[in-house]
Design a protein around this motif. Structure first.
Motif, PDB file in Angstrom:
ATOM      1  N   HIS B  15     -11.393  -5.148  -1.252  1.00  0.00           N
ATOM      2  CA  HIS B  15     -10.063  -5.141  -0.645  1.00  0.00           C
ATOM      3  C   HIS B  15     -10.300  -4.818   0.814  1.00  0.00           C
ATOM      4  CE1 HIS B  15      -7.582  -5.151  -4.305  1.00  0.00           C
ATOM      5  NE2 HIS B  15      -8.562  -4.466  -4.846  1.00  0.00           N
ATOM      6  N   PRO B  18      -6.350  -3.928   4.907  1.00  0.00           N
ATOM      7  CA  PRO B  18      -5.355  -4.835   5.485  1.00  0.00           C
ATOM      8  C   PRO B  18      -4.817  -4.285   6.804  1.00  0.00           C
ATOM      9  CG  PRO B  18      -4.422  -3.601   3.652  1.00  0.00           C
ATOM     10  CD  PRO B  18      -5.857  -3.189   3.762  1.00  0.00           C
ATOM     11  N   SER B  19      -4.440  -5.189   7.674  1.00  0.00           N
ATOM     12  CA  SER B  19      -3.853  -4.762   8.946  1.00  0.00           C
ATOM     13  C   SER B  19      -2.451  -4.237   8.665  1.00  0.00           C
ATOM     14  CB  SER B  19      -3.784  -5.948   9.895  1.00  0.00           C
ATOM     15  OG  SER B  19      -2.852  -6.891   9.394  1.00  0.00           O
ATOM     16  N   GLN B  22      -0.174  -6.998   7.768  1.00  0.00           N
ATOM     17  CA  GLN B  22      -0.343  -7.511   6.397  1.00  0.00           C
ATOM     18  C   GLN B  22       0.288  -6.575   5.372  1.00  0.00           C
ATOM     19  OE1 GLN B  22      -4.605  -7.967   6.637  1.00  0.00           O
ATOM     20  NE2 GLN B  22      -4.459 -10.177   6.263  1.00  0.00           N
ATOM     21  N   LEU B  23       0.082  -5.286   5.612  1.00  0.00           N
ATOM     22  CA  LEU B  23       0.676  -4.296   4.708  1.00  0.00           C
ATOM     23  C   LEU B  23       2.185  -4.429   4.677  1.00  0.00           C
ATOM     24  CD1 LEU B  23      -1.046  -0.825   5.089  1.00  0.00           C
ATOM     25  CD2 LEU B  23      -0.726  -2.182   3.019  1.00  0.00           C
ATOM     26  N   ARG B  26       3.306  -7.489   2.786  1.00  0.00           N
ATOM     27  CA  ARG B  26       3.246  -7.264   1.339  1.00  0.00           C
ATOM     28  C   ARG B  26       4.422  -6.430   0.853  1.00  0.00           C
ATOM     29  NH1 ARG B  26      -2.631  -4.922   0.036  1.00  0.00           N
ATOM     30  NH2 ARG B  26      -3.778  -6.616   1.009  1.00  0.00           N
ATOM     31  N   ARG B  45      -3.186  -2.361  -7.800  1.00  0.00           N
ATOM     32  CA  ARG B  45      -4.325  -3.136  -7.333  1.00  0.00           C
ATOM     33  C   ARG B  45      -5.507  -2.766  -8.232  1.00  0.00           C
ATOM     34  NH1 ARG B  45      -5.920  -1.845  -1.956  1.00  0.00           N
ATOM     35  NH2 ARG B  45      -5.475   0.282  -2.583  1.00  0.00           N
ATOM     36  N   ILE B  95      -0.802 -13.491  -0.211  1.00  0.00           N
ATOM     37  CA  ILE B  95      -2.180 -13.728  -0.663  1.00  0.00           C
ATOM     38  C   ILE B  95      -2.527 -15.210  -0.575  1.00  0.00           C
ATOM     39  CG2 ILE B  95      -1.804 -14.143  -3.156  1.00  0.00           C
ATOM     40  CD1 ILE B  95      -4.218 -12.375  -3.717  1.00  0.00           C
ATOM     41  N   MET B  98      -4.394 -16.272   2.345  1.00  0.00           N
ATOM     42  CA  MET B  98      -5.759 -15.768   2.499  1.00  0.00           C
ATOM     43  C   MET B  98      -6.688 -16.389   1.463  1.00  0.00           C
ATOM     44  SD  MET B  98      -4.908 -11.794   3.378  1.00  0.00           S
ATOM     45  CE  MET B  98      -4.131 -11.510   1.821  1.00  0.00           C
TER      46      MET B  98
END
Lengths: 415, 114
Positions: B15, B18-19, B22-23, B26, B45, B95, B98
């Motif tokens: 994992h 995340p930036s 990105q967080l 989400r 997760r 996701i 990515m």
């Protein structure tokens, strides 16, 4: 209260209400909760004596001490009569006895302990949430049946019946009020917090009802939450977070209404009217609440309320959105969903906000339509007006209707 | 309304931190589902490194299936009227940007046949 003494001394109703609550708690603890009516009778009797005597002889220098002395004596008298009955009739049956020898003790510590115990007794899961709030208002806050009915916009009869049923449940539950056990506290604290939270919301968020009574509801909720934070066993992270939330919200109570009693929208409020003192208290309890890892809904709501007390800067709404995101994931409610969408629109713009809002399909809720009215303003005036009109038909609040109608008129004039 | 399990897969087991953007993306995605009252379980997760696969005859290997190229990274349970609606929700998850994919599976009630 409409007695002559009270009329001449505006502080008396307040004193009576305050002392009524304390004395009932102490005496209920003394007699046991199943005898709460005895406690209430003695207290009422005390106030009756006070009113009669004070109206002819004037108010004594220390009215509170006077009230306690009279209550003590009334208790003794009651017990004397009662002991006679007990020894002659009941002893044969071998049933419980009342502590006749022990004098009622009105020290500060006993009052605090008794009130805390009373909070836990009243917030009994055997009763519905609504019934718990009614009981809390009556027993913990000293509200009259009429005042409770006014706060809930219900008929006095309905409230009376609800209270009678709730009291019967309390008596049957055999709750031990004398010694508050750690396990009881553990198992009931969530219910207690929720009742205080709802009590506060009833005062803070409800758009109807007498606004003086609503303000009382808010300050009573604060008082009860304060009692919780003052005891080691009940001063949990959640309790502190709830108190922080109440402090932050209450800091804006005076700014929310103009001198005619009309609602002032958040963005138009005179920030100088916000209470600095309450905001600082809120900060203090929020820091206390963050000593562990727990993040409850009270933490999140308190944090959101905290951000609302800060000046608007670039990141303010992003913080608020993050918190609303967490809140709605933790516990869904239509209002949280709508507030979250408002914050979303503040961060990502109205067009994206509309997309997010229309997914919610909360057509029956007035705030859904006023939110869409706001979001469509400047994008599609026709739709904005339509949603605002729908909101007008759905809201029960007179002042909200006024505000919305003004907005519709303004939009109609926009080319 | 029925419940669907969304299974997140990617070829990368780690994992990567995340930036903040990105967080936030989400969290926005999940809160958007919750705001529609369609989030049943925010799921979890799954670790790619603290993992074993247990096979017959006392065979235990490190990590998830090594034969396949994709690993399950996490899951979420949603509640929608149709599978199309669940797919719609899945399509908005970051996701996909990515290189990952999402499997959408109806959760059966005890009486149902697959």
């Amino acid at each position: 209260m409409e007695d002559p003494v009270a009329q001449h001394h505006p502080l008396l109703p307040h004193l009576f209400r305050q002392e009524y609550v304390k004395m009932t708690a102490v005496l209920s603890r003394h007699f046991g909760l199943q005898n709460i009516e005895i406690a209430e009778d003695i207290v009422s009797d005390t106030f009756l004596k006070a009113t009669e005597l004070w109206s002819s002889q004037g108010i004594p220098p220390n009215p509170t001490a006077w009230l306690y002395t009279v209550a003590k004596n009334s208790t003794k008298d009651y017990l004397k009569r009662h002991t006679l009955f007990e020894t002659q009739i009941k002893t044969a049956l071998g049933t419980g006895e009342l502590q006749a020898e022990q004098e009622v003790d009105f020290t500060l510590q006993t009052i605090t302990d008794s009130q805390l115990a009373m909070i836990f007794a009243v917030c009994n899961p055997a009763n519905s949430t609504e019934a718990q709030i009614c009981l809390a208002l009556q027993i913990l806050c000293g509200f009259s049946v009429e005042e409770i009915a006014a706060a809930f916009l219900s008929k006095t009869e309905t409230i009376k019946k609800r209270l009678a049923r709730a009291r019967a449940n309390l008596r049957n539950d055999n709750f031990q009020i004398r010694q508050l056990q750690a396990e009881t506290i553990q198992s009931r604290l969530d219910t207690v917090l929720r009742t205080i939270y709802l009590l506060f919301n009833e005062g803070y968020a409800s758009s109807s009802g007498n606004h003086l009574i609503r303000k009382d509801l808010c300050s009573e909720a604060m008082r009860l939450a304060l009692i919780l934070t003052e005891n080691k066993l009940t001063s949990t992270a959640k309790a502190n977070a709830l108190l922080a939330l109440i402090c932050f919200q209450s800091s804006r109570l005076d700014a929310r209404e103009d001198h005619t009693g009309e609602a002032v929208l958040f963005e138009q409020q005179d920030k100088h009217l916000w209470s600095r003192e309450l905001i600082e208290k809120g900060n203090y309890y929020l820091i206390n609440a963050c000593s562990g890892n727990e993040v409850s809904k009270y933490h999140l709501e308190a944090a959101i309320a905290y951000w609302h007390t800060t000046p608007t800067d670039d990141n303010k709404w992003e913080h608020i959105l993050q918190l609303y995101n967490q809140l709605v994931i933790l516990e869904y409610s239509p209002i949280t969903a709508l507030n979250r969408t408002f914050a979303f629109a503040r961060v990502y713009g109205k067009t994206q906000g509309i997309q997010e809002a229309e997914k919610l399909t909360l057509e029956d809720i007035n705030y859904y339509h006023s939110l869409l009215g706001y979001l469509y303003t400047g994008i599609d005036t026709g739709k904005a007006i339509k949603h605002y009109q729908k909101a007008v038909t759905l809201t029960k609040s007179v002042s909200e209707k006024k505000t919305l109608t003004k907005e519709i008129e303004r939009l109609m004039l926009t080319p | 309304m029925r419940e669907f399990l969304l299974i997140f897969r990617n070829s990368d087991t780690s994992h990567p931190a995340p930036s903040p953007e990105q967080l936030q993306e989400r969290l926005n995605w999940m809160a958007g589902i919750a705001a529609q009252n369609k989030l049943v379980d925010k799921g979890n997760r799954l670790s790619g490194s603290i993992a074993k696969t247990v096979r017959p005859d006392d065979v235990v290997t490190d990590g998830p299936y090594t034969e396949i190229k994709e690993f399950i990274l996490g899951y979420v349970i949603v509640k929608t009227a149709t599978i199309e609606e669940a797919v719609d929700i899945a399509q908005k998850n970051p996701i996909l940007k990515m290189g990952g994919n999402i499997e959408v599976r109806a959760i059966l009630t005890p009486e149902e046949k697959g």
